[in-house]
Each structure stands twice: as structure tokens, then as C-alpha cells.
Design a protein around this motif. Structure first.
Motif, PDB file in Angstrom:
ATOM      1  N   SER A 239      79.331 -24.232  24.996  1.00  0.00           N
ATOM      2  CA  SER A 239      78.515 -25.007  23.878  1.00  0.00           C
ATOM      3  C   SER A 239      77.022 -24.094  23.634  1.00  0.00           C
ATOM      4  O   SER A 239      76.813 -24.278  22.743  1.00  0.00           O
ATOM      5  CB  SER A 239      78.328 -26.234  24.412  1.00  0.00           C
ATOM      6  OG  SER A 239      77.220 -26.516  25.157  1.00  0.00           O
ATOM      7  N   ASN A 240      76.921 -23.188  24.593  1.00  0.00           N
ATOM      8  CA  ASN A 240      75.775 -22.454  24.218  1.00  0.00           C
ATOM      9  C   ASN A 240      76.197 -21.317  23.422  1.00  0.00           C
ATOM     10  O   ASN A 240      75.379 -20.511  22.704  1.00  0.00           O
ATOM     11  CB  ASN A 240      75.247 -21.646  25.495  1.00  0.00           C
ATOM     12  CG  ASN A 240      74.318 -22.663  26.364  1.00  0.00           C
ATOM     13  OD1 ASN A 240      73.714 -23.530  25.600  1.00  0.00           O
ATOM     14  ND2 ASN A 240      74.618 -22.438  27.622  1.00  0.00           N
ATOM     15  N   TRP A 241      77.476 -21.230  23.165  1.00  0.00           N
ATOM     16  CA  TRP A 241      77.939 -20.490  22.062  1.00  0.00           C
ATOM     17  C   TRP A 241      78.642 -21.065  20.877  1.00  0.00           C
ATOM     18  O   TRP A 241      77.862 -21.232  19.877  1.00  0.00           O
ATOM     19  CB  TRP A 241      79.101 -19.419  22.439  1.00  0.00           C
ATOM     20  CG  TRP A 241      78.789 -18.236  23.535  1.00  0.00           C
ATOM     21  CD1 TRP A 241      78.602 -17.091  23.096  1.00  0.00           C
ATOM     22  CD2 TRP A 241      78.453 -18.260  24.730  1.00  0.00           C
ATOM     23  NE1 TRP A 241      78.431 -16.226  24.191  1.00  0.00           N
ATOM     24  CE2 TRP A 241      78.321 -17.108  25.095  1.00  0.00           C
ATOM     25  CE3 TRP A 241      78.336 -19.175  25.768  1.00  0.00           C
ATOM     26  CZ2 TRP A 241      77.861 -16.733  26.500  1.00  0.00           C
ATOM     27  CZ3 TRP A 241      78.043 -19.113  27.264  1.00  0.00           C
ATOM     28  CH2 TRP A 241      77.827 -17.768  27.507  1.00  0.00           C
ATOM     29  N   PHE A 242      79.759 -21.983  21.124  1.00  0.00           N
ATOM     30  CA  PHE A 242      80.312 -22.448  20.069  1.00  0.00           C
ATOM     31  C   PHE A 242      79.604 -23.988  19.524  1.00  0.00           C
ATOM     32  O   PHE A 242      79.990 -24.098  18.388  1.00  0.00           O
ATOM     33  CB  PHE A 242      81.698 -22.828  20.451  1.00  0.00           C
ATOM     34  CG  PHE A 242      82.544 -21.679  20.759  1.00  0.00           C
ATOM     35  CD1 PHE A 242      82.155 -20.421  20.285  1.00  0.00           C
ATOM     36  CD2 PHE A 242      83.396 -21.693  21.891  1.00  0.00           C
ATOM     37  CE1 PHE A 242      82.831 -18.997  20.594  1.00  0.00           C
ATOM     38  CE2 PHE A 242      84.108 -20.430  22.213  1.00  0.00           C
ATOM     39  CZ  PHE A 242      83.828 -19.235  21.563  1.00  0.00           C
ATOM     40  N   GLY A 243      78.593 -24.471  20.150  1.00  0.00           N
ATOM     41  CA  GLY A 243      78.128 -25.661  19.873  1.00  0.00           C
ATOM     42  C   GLY A 243      76.907 -25.556  18.998  1.00  0.00           C
ATOM     43  O   GLY A 243      76.169 -26.302  18.920  1.00  0.00           O
ATOM     44  N   ARG A 244      76.465 -23.985  18.858  1.00  0.00           N
ATOM     45  CA  ARG A 244      75.311 -23.637  17.863  1.00  0.00           C
ATOM     46  C   ARG A 244      75.372 -24.055  16.680  1.00  0.00           C
ATOM     47  O   ARG A 244      76.383 -23.938  16.008  1.00  0.00           O
ATOM     48  CB  ARG A 244      75.051 -22.203  18.402  1.00  0.00           C
ATOM     49  CG  ARG A 244      74.425 -22.000  19.726  1.00  0.00           C
ATOM     50  CD  ARG A 244      73.167 -22.132  19.928  1.00  0.00           C
ATOM     51  NE  ARG A 244      72.809 -21.621  21.471  1.00  0.00           N
ATOM     52  CZ  ARG A 244      72.412 -20.466  21.337  1.00  0.00           C
ATOM     53  NH1 ARG A 244      71.988 -19.649  20.395  1.00  0.00           N
ATOM     54  NH2 ARG A 244      71.907 -20.037  22.738  1.00  0.00           N
ATOM     55  N   SER A 245      74.130 -24.031  15.643  1.00  0.00           N
ATOM     56  CA  SER A 245      74.420 -24.439  14.431  1.00  0.00           C
ATOM     57  C   SER A 245      73.600 -23.171  13.912  1.00  0.00           C
ATOM     58  O   SER A 245      73.167 -22.285  14.772  1.00  0.00           O
ATOM     59  CB  SER A 245      73.687 -25.706  14.061  1.00  0.00           C
ATOM     60  OG  SER A 245      72.108 -25.501  14.558  1.00  0.00           O
TER      61      SER A 245
END
Ligand code: FES
Length: 570
Positions: free
Chosen positions: A9-15
Motif C-alpha cells: 500500500s506504500n506504492w499502490f495505496g498512494r494518492s
């Protein structure tokens, strides 16, 4: 586990811009938005047509992917450096640590929550596991599986026969045309070497460590049940992410002891020592060369496989596989050691059946009582050397004889078949400068072929000593991994032809009969060899590689950097 707790999520959960960049390029494979919220499972693949033992790994990866998808994960396959034992020059071992760096950094740098390591040929297992240990994510291993047993004119053949054929070529018992005919018969299916060589040893090691699902070690590469195990492994790694079951939870001191005990019972490769020491160094479990001797000393040899015995990995699988061996070792292992399926090794194997006692013996009536790996000490090898008693000749286990010294592998090749060479069955062959720094890369040349004139007399074994390694498929009274190696200027460096050497495996000693004054005089006169490389990885390797008794890792790679990445790429 909530999606925001996933490492990915540190990659794909970013906005914003970062999230856009992390997701947008991945969408070129057709990944829809909801997939980015799932546990991301890396499938670390050593597929390569230059690594024939791993050439079927794309199919295996497809099975793992099915399992990951089934369990609700997002599988992402990635390649890493693949080390093909038979093709790489000067030796695949030179690149084990380099490949481990590739694995470590590939795992850490990417949005992975868990990893499945696809391992097969000798060095691909330790290199992948070493790298993964230095990151310490939830990790599970799927081995590629052994080849089917080689068949030639009604006989079984396997990799250990290569050494017999080499000797036969010297005596004229075998000619080039016959050898050529046997090539296809030996390697007649996908998979790695079919004997208890290093690849099979490594597959057994990961199962005994608790890093694979039960039964992983012996299922032949082409048996459909290997794909089933790969699919189950894909499903299980998703659960491991949810449970946050990391490598360090499984790789305890007890797990390492289990692996050493198991290796003794299966007659595993001497290379096991070097690789397990390096793996322990990465995960931070104290392990010493002496532990291998102490823990394997009274373990019965249960598995009757070449090179120590008669059968092949295929036979081991049909006889019950490693679970049947682990069940037989029940009282000797740490039964409560945790494994990747969340159960203990005792729970996994308690009900395993054995279907062929010729292949897997009982502890009460073992194949052999001489097992494990004896660690020798003495003035030749103050930091240790190893010998595999189950693959050695009983009459040479206590032996004194004059040394015949070869300063390098080239020197050996140039002189070994010289008709004027003063050598007989009592001579001890000594090969120097095939250690980690000296060669460099510590090749598998320690089981030197005997002089032609002795082979023609029917002599099949002699004591041989080197600072190199031996193929796990090799055999003989072969003392390996002499430490410190010749390139460092110790007593091994200054041995000379004619020096009397005494080996006593029972007492664990290896000494040259020279006074300390004479040894010191020779050491003072010793000149170091020129460095083998002035640039690149080989220079780095020779400057920083540790000695064999420490696992031959690069000194700055021991330990772990963990899974954290402190800086973003955008
Ligand atoms: Fe790959 Fe033997 S050459 S396992």
C-alpha cells in the motif's frame, strides 16, 4: 489484514502523482483498480534456458499464480539472475553472492507483501534464500524437482556416473561415442540432478528448515503433483502475508539444527555446509562449522541414494519422500519447529508413510552408521575442513602418506597423467588455490580424477585434499573447504610434495608432520599470488569474500537490511 497495512500500500495505496505513477504503468497489463488492494505476491523466478535444470519454471510459476489468485492475492512474476551449474565459467559459485544481491534488492525495492522463490539447480536455492533472508518478508520456497532417473541400455544412470565415466575414459573402458550416447539418456526429462547432489540436498534443506510445503523436496519435476504443490504454495503465501509469518519466525536455531540432522540422514552434499552457514549469517542465527559435526555425528544414514547409496530422487519420492525420512527422525528433530503451513514439522510428518525400506531405512537398521559431515582440524586446516564419511572409503579413514602437491588446477591437469609422476595408492593428492579467493569462486574440483596409471591398476580411491568444493554428486575420500585457503598464506599454502600427511577421521584430525619452526620458515618465504581481477564484480568478490568456514558470503552482505525503503522514487 487491512489493505492499508500491506507493505504494497506504500506504492499502490498512494494518492496524487505518486499513486498515479505506481499504478498507471502496471495497468498496461490490464490490472483493474481493485487488484491493487490485494496482497501482492512476488514470484521470484530463476527460469533461464541457460539453466537447464530450471528451464520448466515458467510452467511452475503459472501454477503458483493460480494459487495466489485463488486465495485473493495479486501475483507478479519477476526474473532474477539464474545460475546454471553446468554452463557458467569459471564456476557458478563465484556468482552465488551476486545473485543473492539481485534477489535482495529486487524484493526490497518493489511493492511486494510476500514472495515465492522458485529454486532448482544447485546455487539457485541458496542465492535466493540468502537474498530473501536479508529482507525478511513472508517467504515460501517451491523447488523445481529432480529429473526422472536416467536410463541407458537397461541400467539406471545419474550424475554421479559422470565421475565414473571420466575415470573410464582415462582407462579406455569408455569411449567418446558411448559417452555421447549417454548424454541424452542421463538427462531425459526436465528437472535438476536426480541423485542426492547439491540441488536435491538444497531441496531437502528447505523442507527440513520448514520453508516449503511438506513433500516439496522429492516430487519429480515432470510429475503433475509438483504443479499441485506449486498451486497450494501460491495459496498459502497469501495466508502467510495475512498472518505476517516472516522468514525469521521460521528460521530459528532449532530449524537450522533440524536441517543439519536431516542432511546427515539423507547423505547430503558437502556444499550444504557452506550454503547453510551463509543463510544463517543473513538471518542472524549463530551457526558454526563445528555445529555440523556435533549435530550429525550419531545420526544414522537413512536414505539409500547415490552418491552415498544406490537409488535416485524419483525412488525417494515413491518411497514416501522427505516426510517419511523426517518421521523416522522424529525423536531426533525439534518437532515443535514452525513451518510455512503454520504447523510444526512434527505435526506435518507424524503420519507420513514409508513404502520402500530399501530406499528409506529405519533408524534401527540404517543404511550406514557413518554419516554426516566430519569437520577436521589440524595444522593444515586450523579453521577447519570437511569430509563426507558416507561417500568415502573405510580403509582410508585413517591414513598417513606422502603429499603430491599441485599448486593450481592447471598444474594438476598438466601433470596428473605424466608417466613419470611418482604416485601410488598411498599418496595424498593435494590441490591448492581453488578456494574462494584463490581461484576465485571455489569450484567443484576437489574430487580430482585419479592418475591414469593408478586407475589402470584398478585403484578407485585415494585421499585428496583441497581448498575447493566437490560436486554433491561426487564421492571418494575427499577433504574439502580447507580453511584458511592457500591464497591466504597459511600452512596449507606451504605444503610441498613429499611432506607426510596424517588423516584420522575418527579423531577429526588432519596434520602435516612438520615442526612449527619449519612451517613458520616456509610461511615467511611465501609470496602471495597476483590478484585475479582488476575491476568489476570479481575484484569486489576477491576483496570481500569470507572463508569457507564462514559460508563464503561477502563480508558486507551478512545480516539483514529488512524490508523498509526510506526514500520514494518520485
Ligand atoms: Fe543443475 Fe545438477 S546441474 S542440479
Amino acid at each position: 489484514m487491512k489493505e492499508e497495512q500491506l507493505r504494497s500500500s506504500n506504492w499502490f495505496g498512494r494518492s496524487g502523482k505518486d499513486g498515479f505513477i505506481y499504478r498507471s504503468w502496471m495497468k498496461n497489463s490490464g490490472i483493474p483498480d481493485h487488484e491493487f488492494k490485494k496482497p501482492v505476491i512476488g514470484i521470484c523466478n530463476t527460469w533461464s534456458e541457460l539453466t537447464p535444470c530450471n528451464a520448466h519454471f515458467r510452467e511452475l510459476a503459472a501454477s503458483v499464480k493460480r494459487g495466489v489468485l485463488e486465495a485473493g492475492g495479486l501475483p507478479l512474476e519477476f526474473p532474477v539472475m539464474s545460475l546454471g551449474e553446468t554452463l557458467m565459467k569459471p564456476t557458478a559459485m563465484l556468482f552465488r553472492n551476486l545473485a543473492s544481491m539481485d534477489v535482495e534488492e529486487s524484493i526490497r525495492a518493489n511493492p511486494l507483501d510476500g514472495v515465492v522463490l522458485l529454486c532448482g539447480c544447485d546455487k539457485t536455492t541458496p542465492s535466493l534464500l540468502m537474498g530473501a533472508c536479508s529482507v525478511n518478508l513472508p517467504t515460501l520456497i517451491v523447488s523445481g524437482g529432480p529429473m526422472l532417473t536416467g536410463k541407458y541400455k537397461g541400467n539406471n544412470i545419474g550424475t554421479s556416473d559422470v565421475w565414473r565415466l571420466a575415470a573410464g575414459l582415462e582407462t579406455g573402458a569408455v569411449n567418446e561415442a558411448q559417452l555421447n550416447d549417454m548424454e541424452g539418456a542421463l538427462c531425459r526429462s526436465q528437472g535438476h540432478c536426480a541423485v542426492m547432489g547439491t540441488a536435491s540436498t538444497m531441496a531437502c534443506m528447505v523442507e527440513a528448515l520448514g520453508l516449503s510445503l511438506p513433500g516439496n523436496a522429492a516430487i519429480p519435476a515432470v510429475d503433475a503433483r509438483r504443479k499441485v504443490l506449486a498451486q497450494y504454495s501460491g495459496s498459502r503465501i497469501v495466508e502467510m502475508v495475512q498472518e505476517q509469518l516472516c522468514l525469521s519466525d521460521i528460521l530459528t536455531r532449532q530449524a537450522f539444527e533440524n536441517a543439519i540432522i536431516t542432511n546427515a540422514a539423507i547423505g547430503g552434499s558437502t556444499n550444504f555446509v557452506i550454503h547453510l552457514l551463509a543463510i544463517a549469517g543473513r538471518i542472524g542465527v549463530p551457526l558454526h562449522l563445528q555445529d555440523f559435526d556435533a549435530l550429525s555425528k550419531n545420526i544414522p544414514l537413512l536414505v539409500n541414494l547415490q552418491p552415498s547409496g544406490a537409488f535416485f530422487m524419483e525412488d525417494l519420492y515413491y518411497a514416501g519422500g522427505l516426510p517419511a525420512v523426517l518421521k523416522e527422525l522424529e525423536g531426533l528433530l525439534h518437532a515443535d519447529a514452525l513451518t510455512v503451513n503454520g504447523k510444526t514439522i512434527g505435526e506435518n510428518n507424524r503420519n507420513a508413510g514409508c513404502y520402500n525400506r530399501e530406499v528409506i531405512a529405519t533408524a534401527a537398521a540404517p543404511v550406514n552408521t557413518a554419516t554426516g559431515l566430519a569437520v577436521l582440524k589440524g595444522n593444515i586446516c586450523p579453521d577447519g575442513a570437511v569430509i563426507k564419511p558416507s561417500a568415502a572409503s573405510a580403509h582410508l579413514m585413517q591414513h598417513t602418506g606422502p603429499a603430491l602437491v599441485f599448486e593450481s588446477i592447471d598444474d594438476y591437469k598438466a601433470r596428473i597423467n605424466d608417466d613419470d609422476l611418482e604416485v601410488d595408492a598411498n599418496t595424498i593428492l593435494v590441490l591448492k588455490n581453488v578456494g574462494p579467493k584463490g581461484y576465485p569462486g571455489m569450484p567443484e574440483v576437489g574430487n580430482m580424477t585419479l592418475p591414469k596409471k593408478l586407475l589402470q591398476q584398478g585403484i578407485t580411491d585415494m585421499v585428496r585434499i583441497s581448498d575447493g568444493r566437490m560436486s554433491g554428486t561426487g564421492f571418494g575420500t575427499v577433504i574439502l573447504h580447507v580453511s584458511p585457503e592457500a591464497a591466504l598464506g597459511g600452512n596449507f599454502s606451504v605444503l610441498q610434495t613429499g611432506d607426510m600427511i596424517s588423516l584420522d577421521v575418527e579423531r577429526r584430525t588432519l596434520d602435516v608432520q612438520l615442526s612449527e619452526e619449519e612451517l613458520a620458515r616456509r610461511r615467511n618465504a611465501w609470496q602471495p599470488p597476483p590478484p585475479p581481477a582488476s575491476r568489476g564484480y570479481v575484484q569486489l568478490y576477491t576483496q570481500r569474500v569470507l572463508q569457507a568456514h564462514l559460508g563464503a558470503d561477502l563480508d558486507f552482505l551478512t545480516g539483514s537490511s529488512g524490508a523498509e525503503v526510506s526514500k520514494d522514487s518520485h
